[in-house]
Design an enzyme around this catalytic site. Structure first.
Site, PDB file in Angstrom:
ATOM      1  CE1 TYR A  53      -3.242  -2.798   0.090  1.00 34.35           C
ATOM      2  CE2 TYR A  53      -3.691  -2.322   2.391  1.00 34.35           C
ATOM      3  CZ  TYR A  53      -3.955  -3.052   1.248  1.00 34.35           C
ATOM      4  OH  TYR A  53      -4.908  -4.042   1.268  1.00 34.35           O
ATOM      5  CB  SER A 204     -14.212  -4.186  -2.256  1.00 33.81           C
ATOM      6  OG  SER A 204     -12.905  -3.816  -2.606  1.00 33.81           O
ATOM      7  CG  LEU A 206     -18.550   1.498   0.182  1.00 30.03           C
ATOM      8  CD1 LEU A 206     -17.927   2.875   0.350  1.00 30.03           C
ATOM      9  CD2 LEU A 206     -20.040   1.550   0.464  1.00 30.03           C
ATOM     10  N   GLY A 208     -15.823  -0.939  -4.803  1.00 28.81           N
ATOM     11  CA  GLY A 208     -14.917   0.026  -5.414  1.00 28.81           C
ATOM     12  C   GLY A 208     -15.496   1.432  -5.506  1.00 28.81           C
ATOM     13  N   GLY A 209     -16.517   1.710  -4.697  1.00 27.48           N
ATOM     14  CA  GLY A 209     -17.177   3.011  -4.729  1.00 27.48           C
ATOM     15  C   GLY A 209     -18.387   3.043  -5.645  1.00 27.48           C
ATOM     16  CG  LEU A 211     -22.606  -1.102  -4.239  1.00 28.03           C
ATOM     17  CD1 LEU A 211     -22.287  -2.109  -3.152  1.00 28.03           C
ATOM     18  CD2 LEU A 211     -24.006  -1.347  -4.798  1.00 28.03           C
TER      19      LEU A 211
END
Length: 319
Positions: A53, A204, A206, A208-209, A211
Site C-alpha cells: 500500500y 470492498s 462499496l 470500489g465506490g 455502490l
C-alpha cells in the site's frame, strides 16, 4: 462499538476494520492522523494494512500513529506482492516472506504484528513451505495470528488441513471480497468459514465506490474511472442495474448508500467485520454510521434481491 472474536481465538476486534490503503495515497499524513483519530474515537481497534500500500508509506504512517498505544490496537499487514524488481522479490516462498515481514515490521516500527496475511495464493510455491514459514513467524513471536487473503475455498481448506496435519499454528482468519456486487463468497467461502471457525474480514463493501452511485453520472473522477482493474472487476452490465436499483432504494428511503452498503455486508452472519476506508473525514462520517445502523433480516433480503445470488456449490438445487 460491537466487538467480535477473531475466529476461534480469544482476540476481540471491532465490528468495523479500517483499511489504511489510502494512508500516503489519497490522504497525506495530517489527514491520515485525523481519520485514524476519528476511527479510534468511534471504538475501532482493528487496522488493516499491506506492505504494497502506497509503496510502503501506509505502513510507515500507521506505525507512527500507533506508536504511543501499540498494545491497544490490532494491526494486520500482508506479504506476497513485489516491492522490488528482484526475481525472488515476490510470492509466498520462505525466502521472500522472511524479508517481507522484516521490512513490514521496520516500517510499522513494531516488533510484532497481530495478524499476518498471505496476500494471494502462490501457485509456484508449495503451500507446505509457506505455512511452515508462517508457523516459524508465530514461534518467533513476530506474528500472533495467521490469515489468508484472496484464497479460493479449496485453497483455504487445503491450508487448514496442512496446518492440522503438521501441527502448525492455525489459520485464524481470511479476507475475501464481499459486497452486493460481489457475492461469490456466499457460495462456499462463508459456509467454510463458519464451519471452521474462521474470522472473516471482507473488503470492498462499496464495490470500489460503485455502490455510492457517484459513478453513474460523473466521468473522469475517482479510481473507478481511472483504474482498469476496477473497471474490469465490475464491468458486467448486471452491476449497473444493481447499482441503480440500490441507489434509488436508498434515496427513496432516505438512507445514505455508503452506510447502507456497509451495513448490508456487515450483517451477513459469516462476516466478522467488513474492511472500510476513507480518504478524509467527510468520506468517513457515513462509513462510521454503519456501526449504529439497524439492518433487519427483511431489509437485508430486500437489498439482496437487487443483485444476482451466487450459484450454489452443488447442482442439487431441489434439496
Amino acid at each position: 462499538m460491537k466487538y467480535n472474536r477473531l475466529g476461534n481465538s480469544g482476540l476481540q476486534v471491532s465490528s468495523l476494520c479500517f483499511g489504511t490503503m489510502t494512508f500516503g495515497d489519497g490522504s497525506d499524513e495530517a489527514m491520515s492522523q485525523k481519520v485514524y483519530a476519528a476511527c479510534r474515537d468511534k471504538g475501532i481497534n482493528f487496522f488493516d494494512c499491506a506492505n504494497v500500500y502506497a509503496g510502503g508509506k501506509s505502513e510507515e504512517i500507521l506505525g507512527r500513529l500507533i506508536k504511543d498505544h501499540r498494545e491497544e490496537v490490532v494491526v494486520a499487514t500482508k506479504g506476497y506482492y513485489p516491492m522490488s524488481d528482484d526475481v525472488n522479490g515476490r510470492g509466498a516462498s520462505r525466502f521472500h516472506l522472511t524479508k517481507a515481514l522484516e521490512a513490514s515490521l521496520n516500517r510499522l516500527g513494531t516488533d510484532y504484528v497481530d495478524v499476518y496475511y498471505i496476500h494471494h495464493f502462490d501457485e509456484n510455491t508449495p503451500l507446505e513451505e509457506t505455512l511452515s514459514t508462517l508457523n516459524d513467524f508465530v514461534r518467533q513471536g513476530k506474528v500472533l495470528y495467521l490469515g489468508l487473503s484472496n484464497f479460493a475455498a479449496w485453497q483455504i481448506m487445503k491450508a487448514i488441513a496442512i496446518c492440522d496435519k503438521m501441527g502448525f499454528a492455525p489459520i485464524s482468519c481470511i479476507e475475501p471480497m464481499y459486497s452486493l456486487l460481489k457475492r461469490q463468497c456466499e457460495s462456499e467461502i462463508l459456509p467454510l468459514a463458519i464451519d471452521q471457525g474462521l474470522g472473516v474480514f471482507s473488503y470492498s463493501p462499496l464495490g470500489g465506490g460503485y455502490l455510492t452511485g457517484k459513478y453513474l453520472d460523473k466521468k473522469g473522477q475517482g479510481r473507478f474511472e481511472t483504474s482498469k482493474m476496477y473497471q474490469k472487476r465490475y464491468e458486467a452490465e448486471t452491476n449497473l442495474k444493481t447499482v441503480r436499483k440500490f441507489t434509488d432504494f436508498a434515496k427513496d428511503n432516505d438512507y445514505n448508500p455508503v452506510t447502507l452498503a456497509i451495513a448490508w455486508a456487515a450483517s451477513n452472519p459469516g462476516i466478522t467485520a467488513p474492511i472500510v476506508g476513507a480518504r478524509n473525514l467527510e468520506q468517513l462520517s457515513p462509513v462510521l454510521d454503519a456501526v449504529d445502523f439497524d439492518m433487519t433480516d427483511e431489509l437485508w433480503a430486500t437489498i439482496a434481491d437487487f443483485a444476482l445470488a451466487p450459484a450454489q456449490p452443488t447442482d442439487r438445487s431441489e434439496e
